[in-house]
Design an enzyme around this catalytic site. Structure first.
Site, PDB file in Angstrom:
ATOM      1  N   ARG A   1      41.925  38.769  32.092  1.00 41.14           N
ATOM      2  CA  ARG A   1      43.266  38.190  32.247  1.00 41.14           C
ATOM      3  C   ARG A   1      43.615  37.179  31.166  1.00 41.14           C
ATOM      4  O   ARG A   1      44.804  36.880  30.964  1.00 41.14           O
ATOM      5  CB  ARG A   1      43.411  37.574  33.644  1.00 41.14           C
ATOM      6  CG  ARG A   1      43.523  38.650  34.705  1.00 41.14           C
ATOM      7  CD  ARG A   1      43.691  38.114  36.101  1.00 41.14           C
ATOM      8  NE  ARG A   1      43.971  39.224  37.021  1.00 41.14           N
ATOM      9  CZ  ARG A   1      43.840  39.159  38.335  1.00 41.14           C
ATOM     10  NH1 ARG A   1      43.434  38.034  38.907  1.00 41.14           N
ATOM     11  NH2 ARG A   1      44.113  40.192  39.087  1.00 41.14           N
TER      12      ARG A   1
ATOM     13  N   LYS B   1      38.068  39.650  35.965  1.00 41.81           N
ATOM     14  CA  LYS B   1      38.903  40.077  37.094  1.00 41.81           C
ATOM     15  C   LYS B   1      39.314  41.545  36.885  1.00 41.81           C
ATOM     16  O   LYS B   1      38.669  42.246  36.124  1.00 41.81           O
ATOM     17  CB  LYS B   1      40.127  39.156  37.225  1.00 41.81           C
ATOM     18  CG  LYS B   1      39.755  37.720  37.591  1.00 41.81           C
ATOM     19  CD  LYS B   1      39.234  37.647  38.996  1.00 41.81           C
ATOM     20  CE  LYS B   1      38.811  36.244  39.376  1.00 41.81           C
ATOM     21  NZ  LYS B   1      38.103  36.210  40.653  1.00 41.81           N
TER      22      LYS B   1
ATOM     23  N   ASP C   1      43.537  33.349  41.271  1.00 43.49           N
ATOM     24  CA  ASP C   1      44.305  34.593  41.115  1.00 43.49           C
ATOM     25  C   ASP C   1      45.717  34.357  40.585  1.00 43.49           C
ATOM     26  O   ASP C   1      46.441  35.307  40.315  1.00 43.49           O
ATOM     27  CB  ASP C   1      44.401  35.316  42.465  1.00 43.49           C
ATOM     28  CG  ASP C   1      43.045  35.872  42.892  1.00 43.49           C
ATOM     29  OD1 ASP C   1      42.208  36.138  42.018  1.00 43.49           O
ATOM     30  OD2 ASP C   1      42.834  36.030  44.111  1.00 43.49           O
TER      31      ASP C   1
ATOM     32  N   ARG D   1      48.360  41.908  39.052  1.00 48.23           N
ATOM     33  CA  ARG D   1      48.948  40.570  38.878  1.00 48.23           C
ATOM     34  C   ARG D   1      49.555  40.389  37.481  1.00 48.23           C
ATOM     35  O   ARG D   1      50.487  39.604  37.302  1.00 48.23           O
ATOM     36  CB  ARG D   1      47.903  39.493  39.182  1.00 48.23           C
ATOM     37  CG  ARG D   1      47.358  39.607  40.609  1.00 48.23           C
ATOM     38  CD  ARG D   1      46.758  38.333  41.122  1.00 48.23           C
ATOM     39  NE  ARG D   1      45.908  38.579  42.274  1.00 48.23           N
ATOM     40  CZ  ARG D   1      46.339  38.745  43.534  1.00 48.23           C
ATOM     41  NH1 ARG D   1      47.620  38.669  43.804  1.00 48.23           N
ATOM     42  NH2 ARG D   1      45.486  38.978  44.513  1.00 48.23           N
TER      43      ARG D   1
ATOM     44  N   SER E   1      42.845  38.625  51.143  1.00 51.09           N
ATOM     45  CA  SER E   1      41.476  38.187  51.465  1.00 51.09           C
ATOM     46  C   SER E   1      41.244  38.201  52.974  1.00 51.09           C
ATOM     47  O   SER E   1      40.204  38.639  53.462  1.00 51.09           O
ATOM     48  CB  SER E   1      41.244  36.763  50.951  1.00 51.09           C
ATOM     49  OG  SER E   1      41.265  36.752  49.551  1.00 51.09           O
TER      50      SER E   1
ATOM     51  N   ARG F   1      38.722  40.662  55.531  1.00 53.03           N
ATOM     52  CA  ARG F   1      37.750  40.055  56.455  1.00 53.03           C
ATOM     53  C   ARG F   1      38.046  40.437  57.906  1.00 53.03           C
ATOM     54  O   ARG F   1      37.133  40.585  58.710  1.00 53.03           O
ATOM     55  CB  ARG F   1      37.754  38.535  56.260  1.00 53.03           C
ATOM     56  CG  ARG F   1      37.070  38.124  54.925  1.00 53.03           C
ATOM     57  CD  ARG F   1      37.567  36.805  54.428  1.00 53.03           C
ATOM     58  NE  ARG F   1      36.825  36.288  53.282  1.00 53.03           N
ATOM     59  CZ  ARG F   1      37.050  36.623  52.000  1.00 53.03           C
ATOM     60  NH1 ARG F   1      37.995  37.515  51.695  1.00 53.03           N
ATOM     61  NH2 ARG F   1      36.340  36.074  51.023  1.00 53.03           N
TER      62      ARG F   1
END
Ligand code: S3P
Length: 440
Positions: free
Chosen positions: A351, A347, A320, A392, A27, A31
């Site tokens: 999930r 997601k 997450d 993930r 993240s 940014r």
């Protein structure tokens, strides 16, 4: 096996030990590229995640004329072009698997003087974008999507944006950040109110680069008409990647790991809080600050976990980490119940369904619900499971093998490179018995 399929073969048993440095925060890496590019002057980023998602953001800004050197061992140098300095790209901006790139860029690019298109891979092309498109339209943006608000997004240039007072219908840092980034270019005040706290990396970095911003409870307010200043940005290791080793060490007897310099921002630390409620042995050593973000070394030793009712207020703070938390639940005594997590269905994969299917294959009693899951802890068998291209999910089932009685073969693992390049090497180094079959 499909030509381009990547399979993980995880053998049962093992323990995880040693000092580990997981890659930089995804993240924050997104940014840093975005804000460094529209800042004035140079930014030097260290600890950048060289994963496909953050690289998609980097390529997008290169395609808009920003000079970016690297990444080289986590270092990236950006010559910021200022708020008005981006150039029209020659082709659609392809963002691969990355929802964060698409949602944040939709806001940042809604007021540019040129037309552009944001597109993505098969998984991203199924993800909902109306959550950003609708409020951006209220600000004055002109954006067309495919049917039902799915990508690609076509943004019409030359629009003047107005500030918006917006109450988010769901707890989403991507939607919040999208609107704040659009607000940089808008006339007047943009005010976003969240239903629950979500990751606040955008707010911290905007402030760090000199943009004034007011935060009062769950309301964030900023005004257009300021500037961002280029800066040094050091990025901590990603708690979402560290989470795989936190669960691995907790469930595998004889484990003891130290995860170095991990971000422990209180809007991201739900995984630590949930694991501790389940009885995990986690200590935070040497807490400190890194560029306005709290970090620590996280020590995790094996422990007997027990099932819990996961407090709903922790859901956005661990959004997450649920795939791997489901593995912790499968190894815990008693029942674990998750509610209030319907966002997991939109997601990189659904999930809830994908994890329930895989856990059942492994002989675990897992019952999916509309907005969560019931998992009865017990023994884990073995077999073939599918990650559905979700990074993930793939890594979570690799962790499950530490407590499995037979090998686990995990299909469709190539997207692990989106967030955790080097996962297999690091997992092997730590003591997990994982091999790769096939290559891209
Ligand atoms: C992210 C926000 C979360 C998270 C995603 C990264 C971000 O998404 O799941 O991996 O960087 O802002 P939502 O905002 O959709 O919850």
């Amino acid at each position: 096996m499909l030509d381009n399929e990547l399979i993980f073969l995880s053998e049962p048993g093992g323990a995880v030990r040693g000092k580990l440095r997981v890659p930089g925060d995804k993240s924050i890496s997104h940014r840093a590229i975005m804000l460094g590019s529209i800042a004035e002057g140079a930014s030097e980023i260290n600890g950048f995640l060289e994963g496909e998602d953050a690289l998609a953001t980097l390529q997008a800004f290169r395609a808009m004329g920003v000079q970016i050197e690297g990444p080289d061992n986590g270092r990236v140098n950006i010559q910021g072009v200022g708020l008005g300095g981006l150039k029209a790209p020659h082709a659609p901006l392809y963002l691969g698997n990355s929802g964060t790139s698409m949602r944040l860029l939709a806001g940042l690019l809604a007021a540019q003087p040129f037309n552009l298109t944001l597109s993505g891979d098969a998984s991203l092309s199924k993800r909902p974008m109306n959550r950003v498109v609708e409020p951006l339209r209220q600000m004055g943006a002109v954006i067309e999507s495919a049917a039902n608000g799915r990508p690609p997004l076509h943004i019409k240039g030359g629009q003047k944006l107005r500030g918006l007072d917006y109450r988010l219908p769901m707890a989403s840092a991507q939607v919040k950040s999208c609107l704040l980034l659009a607000g940089l270019y808008a006339e007047g005040t943009t005010c976003v109110t969240e239903p629950a706290p979500t990751r606040d990396h955008s707010e911290r970095m905007l402030r760090g680069l000199g943009w004034p911003l007011e935060v009062q409870g769950r309301q964030i307010r900023l005004q257009g008409g300021h500037r961002l200043r280029g800066s040094a940005i050091d990025i901590a290791a990603d708690i979402s990647s560290a989470a795989f080793f936190m669960v691995a060490a907790s469930i595998a007897d004889g484990s003891d790991v130290l995860l170095e310099q991990v971000g422990i921002n209180p809007t991201r630390d739900g995984v630590i809080r949930i694991l501790r409620l389940m009885g995990a042995d986690i200590t935070l050593e040497n807490p400190r600050e890194l560029c306005g973000e709290p970090v620590a070394d996280i020590r995790v030793r094996s422990a007997k976990l027990h099932g819990i009712d996961i407090p709903e207020e922790l859901v956005p703070l661990a959004i997450d980490e649920f795939p791997v938390l489901f593995i912790a639940a499968a190894c815990a005594s008693g029942c674990t119940v998750l509610r209030g997590a319907a966002e997991l269905r939109v997601k990189e994969s659904d999930r809830i369904q994908v994890m329930a299917d895989g856990l059942k294959t492994l002989g675990v009693s897992a019952t999916p619900t509309e907005d969560g899951m019931h998992i009865e802890g017990g023994t884990i068998g073995g077999g073939e499971v599918w990650a559905h291209g979700d990074h993930r999910i793939a890594m979570s089932f690799a962790v499950a093998a530490l407590r499995a009685s037979r090998p686990i073969r995990i299909h469709d693992c190539a997207n692990v490179a989106t967030s955790f390049p080097g996962f297999v090497d690091l997992a092997q180094q730590a003591g997990m018995r994982i091999e790769v079959e096939g290559n891209l």
